[in-house]
Every structure is written in C-alpha cells, then in structure tokens.
Design an enzyme around this catalytic site. Structure first.
Site, PDB file in Angstrom:
ATOM      1  N   GLY A 244       1.175  -0.933   0.361  1.00 41.51           N
ATOM      2  CA  GLY A 244      -0.108  -0.092  -0.220  1.00 41.51           C
ATOM      3  C   GLY A 244       0.875   1.094  -0.056  1.00 41.51           C
ATOM      4  O   GLY A 244       0.686   2.039   0.844  1.00 41.51           O
TER       5      GLY A 244
ATOM      6  N   ARG B 170      -0.156   5.931  -1.918  1.00 44.41           N
ATOM      7  CA  ARG B 170      -0.086   7.179  -0.647  1.00 44.41           C
ATOM      8  C   ARG B 170      -0.618   6.577   1.039  1.00 44.41           C
ATOM      9  O   ARG B 170      -0.316   5.904   1.393  1.00 44.41           O
ATOM     10  CB  ARG B 170      -1.624   7.256  -1.415  1.00 44.41           C
ATOM     11  CG  ARG B 170      -2.785   5.928  -0.966  1.00 44.41           C
ATOM     12  CD  ARG B 170      -4.363   6.172  -1.390  1.00 44.41           C
ATOM     13  NE  ARG B 170      -4.906   5.201  -0.806  1.00 44.41           N
ATOM     14  CZ  ARG B 170      -6.710   5.624  -1.323  1.00 44.41           C
ATOM     15  NH1 ARG B 170      -6.974   6.417  -2.018  1.00 44.41           N
ATOM     16  NH2 ARG B 170      -7.382   4.637  -0.955  1.00 44.41           N
TER      17      ARG B 170
ATOM     18  N   ASN C 294      -3.894  -7.415  -5.877  1.00 47.90           N
ATOM     19  CA  ASN C 294      -4.762  -6.812  -5.074  1.00 47.90           C
ATOM     20  C   ASN C 294      -5.135  -7.724  -3.388  1.00 47.90           C
ATOM     21  O   ASN C 294      -4.475  -9.176  -3.501  1.00 47.90           O
ATOM     22  CB  ASN C 294      -5.944  -7.491  -6.376  1.00 47.90           C
ATOM     23  CG  ASN C 294      -7.627  -7.437  -5.202  1.00 47.90           C
ATOM     24  OD1 ASN C 294      -7.357  -7.001  -4.493  1.00 47.90           O
ATOM     25  ND2 ASN C 294      -8.523  -7.124  -5.609  1.00 47.90           N
TER      26      ASN C 294
ATOM     27  N   ASN D   7       0.705  -2.519   5.292  1.00 45.55           N
ATOM     28  CA  ASN D   7       0.379  -1.202   5.424  1.00 45.55           C
ATOM     29  C   ASN D   7      -0.808  -1.232   5.205  1.00 45.55           C
ATOM     30  O   ASN D   7      -1.626  -0.482   4.969  1.00 45.55           O
ATOM     31  CB  ASN D   7       1.566  -0.472   4.639  1.00 45.55           C
ATOM     32  CG  ASN D   7       0.382   1.223   4.451  1.00 45.55           C
ATOM     33  OD1 ASN D   7      -0.042   2.238   5.363  1.00 45.55           O
ATOM     34  ND2 ASN D   7       0.087   1.551   3.637  1.00 45.55           N
TER      35      ASN D   7
ATOM     36  N   TYR E 297     -14.101  -2.425  10.943  1.00 43.81           N
ATOM     37  CA  TYR E 297     -12.252  -1.434  10.399  1.00 43.81           C
ATOM     38  C   TYR E 297     -11.709  -2.268  11.965  1.00 43.81           C
ATOM     39  O   TYR E 297     -11.151  -2.222  11.816  1.00 43.81           O
ATOM     40  CB  TYR E 297     -12.812  -0.574  10.124  1.00 43.81           C
ATOM     41  CG  TYR E 297     -11.411   0.221  10.355  1.00 43.81           C
ATOM     42  CD1 TYR E 297     -10.489  -0.035   9.339  1.00 43.81           C
ATOM     43  CD2 TYR E 297     -10.762   0.996  11.375  1.00 43.81           C
ATOM     44  CE1 TYR E 297      -9.347   0.777   8.962  1.00 43.81           C
ATOM     45  CE2 TYR E 297      -9.874   1.669  10.701  1.00 43.81           C
ATOM     46  CZ  TYR E 297      -8.842   1.219   9.933  1.00 43.81           C
ATOM     47  OH  TYR E 297      -7.604   2.349   9.678  1.00 43.81           O
TER      48      TYR E 297
END
Length: 246
Positions: free
Chosen positions: A16, A19, A64, A89, A152
C-alpha cells in the site's frame, strides 16, 4: 526525525505504498538507506513517480490484496530477493453500519485488512533474513469503539493479536514483529470524512495534542522499529495518536 542512514544496505517491502501512510513510510525508509519494493493495488503511476524520486532504485510490485492468488503471484515475481523489512500497511477504511452492510463489504474489509497481513507475511517468510523486522499498521480503533465502523475496528484488533502471536512464532528466527496504531491521520483516504467541519472539530477534541496526525508521524515510528535501536522490541503495539488513545 532526521534520517541517520540506519537502514543502509537493507531491503524493504511496503504494501500500500501508493499514498498516505504507506507512501510516507516508503520515503522515510529510503531516506534511511533502504532499497524498496513498493506495492500497489492497481494504479502503478503514483509509484512510478515515487520510485523516480527515491535515492536508490526501487521495484514496483502489483497485487490485489483481497486475492490470495494475486499475493502469491506477486511473491513469485520477487523470488530470489532477500528482505530485511516487511511493512504490512495496505488497508481500507469504510463504514459498516450494523444495519445495511452487505456481506461483500464485510468480506472485503476482512480480506484486505486482516487476511492479507497473514498471507503476505506467510509468502514473505522465505525471503526474510534472520533478524528481519515486520511492522503491521493497526489503528486505535482496535481498542476504541467507532460507531458505524465496527468491522474496521475488529480487523485491526485481529491484526494486533496476530502481531503478538507471530512475534512468538518467529522469535526462534530472530524476526521481530511489532505494530503501529495511528489515531486519526490526514490522508486522502480520510479527507472526505474530515471534510465535515463538525466531524473534524470532534476529532480534534479527542486529540490532547490539538491536531490530527500526518503520515510522517507514523513513518518515523516505523523507521525506528526497523532500526537497530529497536533490536529488543517484539510483540508490541505502539500508539501514534497524539494522546487519542487516552
């Protein structure tokens, strides 16, 4: 923190990395001297720009994180490479209200935020040197309730449990496994959430230091955990939240 070259000669994989926190971690590890494998989900362009700006050549790896087959394919492309550092991350932050959340939304959160940490770590093990460092990115939501984002928080709590168990399991190989738990951090992923002034005001009041975090706040701590200075730390979760957790 001023870069000290503490990771000179080391090789790191950051998932990841396109960004936000992942990108800041990649920049910081590179500044410390590490050569990087930069992971992205789909769009390679941000990583190509990032790689061009780094002081050492970098490799871009695409997968992915919700698909085990793609994770395994990515590591097949990295076969023969030795790694000193793995930073798990990659993650997604989406609302999952108890009423109305579709099974597909729940499954995607679990796949990306939890399963990918396990599968990426498993796949990386043949590449990790004795004494390597694994840093998982968690969240203060692992221990604090967040209305409307229960799944989450549950995935991040699971990541912290996984961190402790893997620290024990990999200790014979002298591989150190830790996690970093940010509070609210200003990234493009959270920008829409904090575009509401009332939401932003409530969030700021929860931070005793009076501001939200920035990705570099987290990246500095990740770099520390990857350095020689953290050589006797494993199985820990370090909060980087400006006091949010208290």
């Amino acid at each position: 923190m001023k870069p000290s070259g503490s990771l000179e000669g080391k090789s790191a994989l950051v998932t990841g990395a396109s960004r936000g926190i992942g990108r800041a971690v990649a920049v910081r590890l590179a500044a410390e001297g590490a050569e990087l494998v930069l992971h992205c989900n789909k769009n390679r362009s941000p990583l190509e720009d990032l790689a061009a700006s780094l002081p050492r050549p970098s490799t871009i790896a695409q997968a992915n994180m919700a698909e085990l087959s793609e994770i395994r394919r990515m590591f097949e492309s990295l076969a023969g490479r030795a790694l000193d550092i793995l930073v798990n991350n990659a993650g997604i932050w989406r609302p999952t209200p108890i009423e109305g959340t579709a099974p597909e939304a729940l499954d995607e959160l679990v796949a990306v935020n939890l399963k990918s940490v396990f599968w990426v770590t498993q796949s990386a093990l043949p590449l990790l040197k004795p004494g390597a460092r694994i840093v998982n990115i968690s969240s203060v939501a692992a221990r604090l309730g967040v209305a409307g984002r229960s799944v989450y928080g549950a995935t991040k709590a699971a990541v912290e449990s996984l961190t402790r168990s893997l620290a024990l399991e990999l200790a014979p190989r002298k591989i150190l496994v830790n996690a970093v738990a940010p509070g609210y951090v200003e990234t493009d992923m959270t920008a829409e959430h904090f575009s509401n002034p009332a939401v932003l005001e409530r969030a700021l009041k929860r931070h005793p230091l009076g501001r939200l975090g920035v990705p570099e706040d987290v990246a500095d701590v990740v770099a520390f955990l990857c350095s020689r200075d953290a050589r006797f730390i494993t199985g820990q979760v370090i909060n980087v939240s400006g006091g949010f957790i208290i």
